[in-house]
Design an enzyme around this catalytic site. Structure first.
Site, mmCIF file in Angstrom:
data_model
loop_
_atom_site.group_PDB
_atom_site.id
_atom_site.type_symbol
_atom_site.label_atom_id
_atom_site.label_comp_id
_atom_site.label_asym_id
_atom_site.label_seq_id
_atom_site.Cartn_x
_atom_site.Cartn_y
_atom_site.Cartn_z
ATOM 1 N N LYS A 46 10.783 -2.877 15.586
ATOM 2 C CA LYS A 46 10.117 -4.100 15.115
ATOM 3 C C LYS A 46 9.172 -3.769 13.971
ATOM 4 C CE LYS A 46 6.533 -3.494 18.653
ATOM 5 N NZ LYS A 46 6.079 -3.938 19.997
ATOM 6 N N TYR A 278 -17.132 -0.338 -5.660
ATOM 7 C CA TYR A 278 -17.855 -1.602 -5.441
ATOM 8 C C TYR A 278 -19.007 -1.451 -4.463
ATOM 9 C CZ TYR A 278 -13.777 -3.941 -7.518
ATOM 10 O OH TYR A 278 -12.774 -4.351 -8.343
#
Ligand SMILES: *Cc1c(COP(=O)(O)O)cnc(C)c1O
Length: 397
Positions: A46, A278
């Site tokens: 999956k 940042y």
């Protein structure tokens, strides 16, 4: 599913790549079968094989002796069929109006947790003129999908009626553990007892399952009495341990399949006191060199590992300096001057000195399942076999 396979010179430099070692995946399948010698093995592929690429990993798992493939959604299962994957294939995450008829016609086994799902699959089987193969799912304590014990007799009776009508065959009785990754957790024994009771009830009423199954990777590795007829292994196929409590991959003869690396996009000298990335959450403690690693949270690098994630560059572990941005982050190279383009390895098997996905999980406060599964579609998967690059890049961009 990843996208198209495009020819690409294997040696071409890439911004970033996730090398997928299919020989390691095959060896992991064989090791897992040795841990559960009496059971069949389902390769759980999956979510694009936990980020490793569903189609190539499914093929390799079947080649190595997996008898079943498993996915969460029917769309994932149908995509595997469309890619030509043969054999037993089961999916379990259904919602009303799902592609039941397509699944039945594509020979996909389906899971049923309640009467609404049984009604939908019998309707689809009638329209398709094909008997649907159904696994009845018991909620033995996880509290997620599955049928509660007090609703089980009604579901079993309805399934037996649909079987008598020739619409379905109940081929599986199954469940899923809540805490198998914490060996000894009392819920594990309680769930096993409940599972045996619910299986016994169904069998007494006349259900004749081909497979009874409850074991995920941790139960496959640590709990032989949970193996029954089939084990459903996901994370361990990819060479990652379900949890530190269960052990290390090497304890079970498993080897990590994915190596994530990038090419340094810049190396430069900066003075002391220079803010980095940042928010300036890192300031260089003195004159130093910085390396720019051109992957970020858009590529699945967890932003929670800002300031903590480890990266092997020029023979040493470096630490993410400041924030991980969408497309890039910086490492403090401490004055070393590797060339621009030098390889930065975020994680891999660990035997060349690089960190592992487990190290990133610790740095980000998550589990290694999430680290590999979230590696984004912008990172090409490069498939290798016995160390040889296969000459193609599955670049889902
Ligand atoms: C994901 C999943 C598995 C595989 O679990 P691992 O811990 O990765 O082995 C097995 N069964 C079900 C129902 C799942 O959703």
């Amino acid at each position: 599913m990843t996208g198209t396979t495009t020819p690409h010179p294997p040696s071409a430099p890439l911004r970033a790549r996730a090398e997928i070692d299919l020989a390691a995946l095959r060896a992991n399948v064989r090791a897992l079968r040795a841990h559960a010698p009496k059971a069949q093995l389902m390769a759980v592929v999956k979510s694009d094989a936990y980020g490793h690429g569903a189609v190539p990993c499914a093929r390799a798992a079947l080649e190595a002796g997996a008898a079943w493939l498993g996915t969460a959604t029917p769309e994932e299962a149908l995509a595997l069929r469309a890619a030509g994957l043969p054999g037993r294939l089961m999916c379990w995450l259904w919602t009303p109006g799902g592609p039941w008829q397509e699944a039945v016609e594509a020979d996909v086994d389906v899971s049923v947790s309640g009467l609404w799902a049984l009604r939908e699959v019998t309707g689809a089987a009638a329209r398709a003129g094909v008997r649907a193969r159904v696994h009845l799912k018991a909620d033995t304590g996880l509290g997620r999908s599955g049928c509660q014990p007090h609703d089980w007799p009604e579901l079993v009776a309805a399934a037996l009626r649909a079987e008598a009508d020739g619409l379905i065959r109940v081929v599986g009785l199954w469940s899923h553990f809540a805490c198998a990754d914490e060996p000894g957790h009392p819920s594990v024994a309680a769930q096993l007892t409940r599972f045996r009771e619910m299986v016994a009830h169904a069998e007494e009423r006349g259900v004749r399952p081909e497979v009874r199954h409850i074991a995920n990777s941790p139960a496959t590795l640590t709990l032989p009495e949970a193996h029954f007829d089939l084990v459903r292994t996901g994370i361990s196929l990819y060479g990652i341990s379900p949890s530190p409590e269960v052990g290390t991959p090497a304890d079970f003869g498993l080897r990590p399949v994915m190596t994530l690396s990038a090419s340094l996009a810049l190396v430069k000298h900066v003075p002391g006191g220079h803010g980095v990335s940042y928010g300036h959450h890192y300031t260089t403690p003195g004159a130093t060199t910085l390396g720019l690693v051109p992957v970020g949270y858009a590529d699945g690098i967890p932003r929670h590992a800002s300031g903590t994630g480890p990266v092997l560059v020029a023979g040493k572990w470096r630490t993410v300096a400041g924030r991980i941005a969408m497309d890039q982050f910086v490492v403090d190279l401490g004055g070393d001057e590797p060339p621009v383009g030098a390889r930065a390895v975020l994680f891999g098997p660990g035997d060349a000195g690089e960190p592992t996905a487990e190290d990133w999980a610790k740095a980000a406060g998550t589990i290694a399942y999430e680290v590999v599964t979230r590696i984004g579609t912008r990172v090409p998967r490069v498939y290798t076999d016995n160390g040889d690059l296969q000459g193609s890049v599955d670049a889902a961009v």
